[in-house]
Design an enzyme around this catalytic site. Structure first.
Site, PDB file in Angstrom:
ATOM      1  N   ASP A  22      -6.109  -7.965  -6.308  1.00 38.83           N
ATOM      2  CA  ASP A  22      -5.365  -8.671  -5.112  1.00 38.83           C
ATOM      3  C   ASP A  22      -6.379  -9.847  -4.509  1.00 38.83           C
ATOM      4  O   ASP A  22      -7.267  -9.300  -3.618  1.00 38.83           O
ATOM      5  CB  ASP A  22      -4.909  -7.383  -3.540  1.00 38.83           C
ATOM      6  N   ASN A  43     -18.890  -9.138  -8.780  1.00 41.97           N
ATOM      7  CA  ASN A  43     -18.198 -10.001  -8.903  1.00 41.97           C
ATOM      8  C   ASN A  43     -16.958  -9.980  -9.515  1.00 41.97           C
ATOM      9  O   ASN A  43     -17.024  -9.094 -10.697  1.00 41.97           O
ATOM     10  CB  ASN A  43     -18.880 -11.490  -9.271  1.00 41.97           C
ATOM     11  N   ALA A  44     -15.683  -9.539  -9.545  1.00 43.59           N
ATOM     12  CA  ALA A  44     -14.517  -8.935  -9.638  1.00 43.59           C
ATOM     13  C   ALA A  44     -14.059 -10.092 -11.125  1.00 43.59           C
ATOM     14  O   ALA A  44     -13.875  -9.194 -11.832  1.00 43.59           O
ATOM     15  CB  ALA A  44     -13.051  -9.755  -9.134  1.00 43.59           C
ATOM     16  N   ASP A  88     -14.959  -4.681  -4.536  1.00 40.40           N
ATOM     17  CA  ASP A  88     -15.622  -6.222  -3.827  1.00 40.40           C
ATOM     18  C   ASP A  88     -16.802  -6.730  -3.633  1.00 40.40           C
ATOM     19  O   ASP A  88     -17.341  -6.513  -4.214  1.00 40.40           O
ATOM     20  CB  ASP A  88     -14.650  -5.961  -2.372  1.00 40.40           C
ATOM     21  N   ARG A 143       0.600  -1.429   0.222  1.00 45.24           N
ATOM     22  CA  ARG A 143      -0.227   0.088   0.684  1.00 45.24           C
ATOM     23  C   ARG A 143       0.559   1.341  -0.040  1.00 45.24           C
ATOM     24  O   ARG A 143       0.431   1.761  -0.700  1.00 45.24           O
ATOM     25  CB  ARG A 143      -0.751  -0.537   1.077  1.00 45.24           C
ATOM     26  N   CYS A 176      -2.230 -14.946  -2.066  1.00 43.37           N
ATOM     27  CA  CYS A 176      -1.162 -15.305  -1.346  1.00 43.37           C
ATOM     28  C   CYS A 176      -1.540 -16.248  -0.596  1.00 43.37           C
ATOM     29  O   CYS A 176      -1.387 -16.930   0.594  1.00 43.37           O
ATOM     30  CB  CYS A 176      -2.863 -13.961  -0.077  1.00 43.37           C
ATOM     31  N   PHE A 216     -11.076  -6.334  -5.781  1.00 44.65           N
ATOM     32  CA  PHE A 216     -11.012  -7.392  -4.270  1.00 44.65           C
ATOM     33  C   PHE A 216     -10.211  -6.248  -3.575  1.00 44.65           C
ATOM     34  O   PHE A 216      -9.531  -6.442  -2.919  1.00 44.65           O
ATOM     35  CB  PHE A 216      -9.809  -8.666  -4.641  1.00 44.65           C
TER      36      PHE A 216
HETATM   37  C1  LIG Z   1      -6.934 -10.938   0.186  1.00 36.98           C
HETATM   38  S1  LIG Z   1      -7.968  -9.393   0.148  1.00 36.98           S
HETATM   39  C2  LIG Z   1      -7.735  -8.192  -0.167  1.00 36.98           C
HETATM   40  C3  LIG Z   1      -7.548  -7.267   0.479  1.00 36.98           C
HETATM   41  C4  LIG Z   1      -6.789  -5.410   0.027  1.00 36.98           C
HETATM   42  N1  LIG Z   1      -6.508  -5.480  -1.121  1.00 36.98           N
HETATM   43  C5  LIG Z   1      -6.530  -5.314   1.176  1.00 36.98           C
HETATM   44  O1  LIG Z   1      -5.371  -4.199   0.669  1.00 36.98           O
HETATM   45  O2  LIG Z   1      -6.737  -5.215   2.459  1.00 36.98           O
HETATM   46  C6  LIG Z   1      -9.898 -10.411  -1.442  1.00 36.98           C
HETATM   47  C7  LIG Z   1     -10.402  -9.878  -1.522  1.00 36.98           C
HETATM   48  O3  LIG Z   1     -11.840 -10.412  -1.860  1.00 36.98           O
HETATM   49  C8  LIG Z   1     -13.051  -9.929  -1.491  1.00 36.98           C
HETATM   50  N2  LIG Z   1     -13.712 -11.367  -2.961  1.00 36.98           N
HETATM   51  C9  LIG Z   1     -13.626 -12.885  -2.588  1.00 36.98           C
HETATM   52  N3  LIG Z   1     -14.069 -13.088  -3.646  1.00 36.98           N
HETATM   53  C10 LIG Z   1     -14.322 -12.460  -4.941  1.00 36.98           C
HETATM   54  C11 LIG Z   1     -14.470 -12.119  -5.983  1.00 36.98           C
HETATM   55  N4  LIG Z   1     -15.091 -13.044  -6.522  1.00 36.98           N
HETATM   56  N5  LIG Z   1     -15.362 -10.638  -6.328  1.00 36.98           N
HETATM   57  C12 LIG Z   1     -14.707  -9.389  -5.514  1.00 36.98           C
HETATM   58  N6  LIG Z   1     -14.193  -9.750  -4.428  1.00 36.98           N
HETATM   59  C13 LIG Z   1     -13.772 -10.298  -4.287  1.00 36.98           C
HETATM   60  C14 LIG Z   1     -13.006 -10.796  -0.497  1.00 36.98           C
HETATM   61  O4  LIG Z   1     -14.222 -10.068  -0.088  1.00 36.98           O
HETATM   62  C15 LIG Z   1     -11.917  -9.982  -0.084  1.00 36.98           C
HETATM   63  O5  LIG Z   1     -11.939  -8.454   0.878  1.00 36.98           O
END
Ligand SMILES: C[S@@+](CC[C@H](N)C(=O)[O-])C[C@H]1O[C@@H](n2cnc3c(N)ncnc32)[C@H](O)[C@@H]1O
Length: 392
Positions: free
Chosen positions: A295, A274-275, A247, A208, A335, A225
């Site tokens: 991410d 959905n991403a 997200d 970040r 991750c 995400f």
């Molecule tokens: C690894 S975390 C991201 C962390 C963020 N970049 C941070 O620095 O705090 C992954 C995120 O992806 C979201 N997520 C999971 N599946 C998803 C999808 N299909 N589309 C969008 N978001 C999704 C989760 O809710 C979660 O917040």
């Protein structure tokens, strides 16, 4: 203590510092093992290799706590390790009052995660054997940090695999729903009981910060995400003109919106989607960004899931490359230990081929230093990020 002999040859990796013994590597037990008990591990000839704890029901059957005959797997050893982990964190001078205090094998405390958020603590036990030390861990943290509250988080995956007994619960004091933490020049709300993982993705702190330094002013940034908005907010605060955070989780986006305000910002476009669908649409619409951050959550919790996860990455990267302006930056993260840096580079190359793009690698980032990576324990390095400049 239960004596366990490993098969010939297994001693080599243990002597090199690798702390896991798989079920198929065990030659014999001195008696029937009990789930969670401590053990002495010996080579095939009976020579001492280390002490650990055992869960005969899982594939990673023994996790070693000590390779030193004098350091028995006692509560005192656990306490000593926690203190040592704390000394290391203090030496890092992290620019935040939120940090990972215990990173499991990375702090020679396999099965234990401890994150500190200002005066509150989130604990996660990921193995049955470490759960046996819950009281020692809690009491040591109280003594060491004088926290206002300690909350136990349970991850469903570990609970199922290891047969953990723990439930999400308050272990000590009080834990509010909203803790405000600071990180460099930013502030974030953390909700330990309701949040994902222990409340925040502390591991991306350095990334970040790295993003902040890439922003010169006026950019169009997409944070895919985004969770509680870390990258999006970092970019906006640094002077990006238009920022979108995407997200799937409503709760994460609620937190992101609050975080935006908390930092005195406004105008970030938070999208619940959905991403995969969102990126597809952006591509179709011909949208272009100066910076695209991708991410995703861990798509591969084990080896069997790698092929599928790579297909997911390929799709994200193809879309990402299409929507990044020439000269713009695309960052991709994994991750999951199972999706390695090499995997990311390989799938990125593939995606570049399909999209006819050439990219220049600008940086690689990893989990921040409070999530220590022990060279001899590859699993301790789980978060990798590749930042590229899209040249064509
Ligand atoms: C690894 S975390 C991201 C962390 C963020 N970049 C941070 O620095 O705090 C992954 C995120 O992806 C979201 N997520 C999971 N599946 C998803 C999808 N299909 N589309 C969008 N978001 C999704 C989760 O809710 C979660 O917040």
């Amino acid at each position: 203590m239960l004596q366990v002999r490993v098969k010939p040859g297994v001693e080599k990796k243990i002597k090199s510092g690798f702390p896991w013994v798989y079920r198929k590597e065990i030659a014999s037990y001195s008696r029937t093992p009990k789930k969670g008990e401590t053990v002495v591990v010996r080579d095939f000839a009976g020579r001492f290799l280390g002490y650990g704890y055992i869960n005969p029901e899982v594939n990673i059957t023994i996790r070693l706590l000590s390779f030193d005959k004098e350091k028995k797997p006692t509560p005192e050893l656990i306490k000593e390790r926690i203190y040592r982990a704390y000394q290391y964190r203090k030496s890092l001078n992290i620019n935040s009052n939120a940090y990972r205090l215990i990173h499991s094998e990375g702090d020679f405390l396999p099965g234990l995660i401890v994150d500190v958020y200002d005066r509150w603590i989130a604990i996660e036990f990921t193995t049955y054997g470490m759960e046996e030390f819950k009281e020692t861990v809690t009491e040591t943290l109280k003594e060491l940090l004088k926290p206002k509250g300690i909350y136990e988080k349970v991850n469903d995956f570990s609970k199922k695999v290891e047969g953990l007994r723990g439930e999400e619960q308050l272990l000590y004091g009080e834990v509010p729903d909203e803790i405000v933490i600071s990180e460099y020049n930013l502030k974030f709300y953390v909700n330990i009981p309701e949040g994902q993982k222990t409340g925040m993705f502390l591991d991306q702190r350095y990334a970040r910060y790295f993003l902040k330094n890439l922003i010169k002013g006026g950019e169009r940034v997409l944070d895919v995400f985004c969770h509680s908005g870390g990258f999006a907010i970092s970019a906006k605060k640094a002077g990006a003109k238009e920022v979108i955070g995407v997200d799937i989780s409503d709760l994460a986006l609620e937190l992101a919106k609050k975080n935006e305000k908390l930092n005195g910002l406004s105008g970030i476009n938070w999208v619940q989607a959905n991403a995969f669908d969102f990126l597809k649409k952006q591509h179709k619409l011909g949208e272009r960004y100066d910076v695209v951050i991708i991410d995703p959550p861990s798509f591969a919790k084990n080896k069997a899931a790698v092929a599928n996860a790579l297909r997911g990455y390929k799709e994200l990267l193809v879309r990402g490359l299409h929507i990044t302006k020439p000269g713009g930056i695309l960052a991709i993260f994994s991750c999951s230990f199972h999706i390695t840096e090499e995997h990311l580079l390989e799938v990125l190359k593939d995606a570049c081929f399909d999209t006819r793009k050439v990219v220049r690698v600008r940086a690689k980032t990893y989990q921040d230093l409070d999530h220590p990576w022990i060279l001899q324990i590859p699993n301790t390095l789980y978060l990798k990020g590749i930042w590229v400049e899209v040249l064509t």
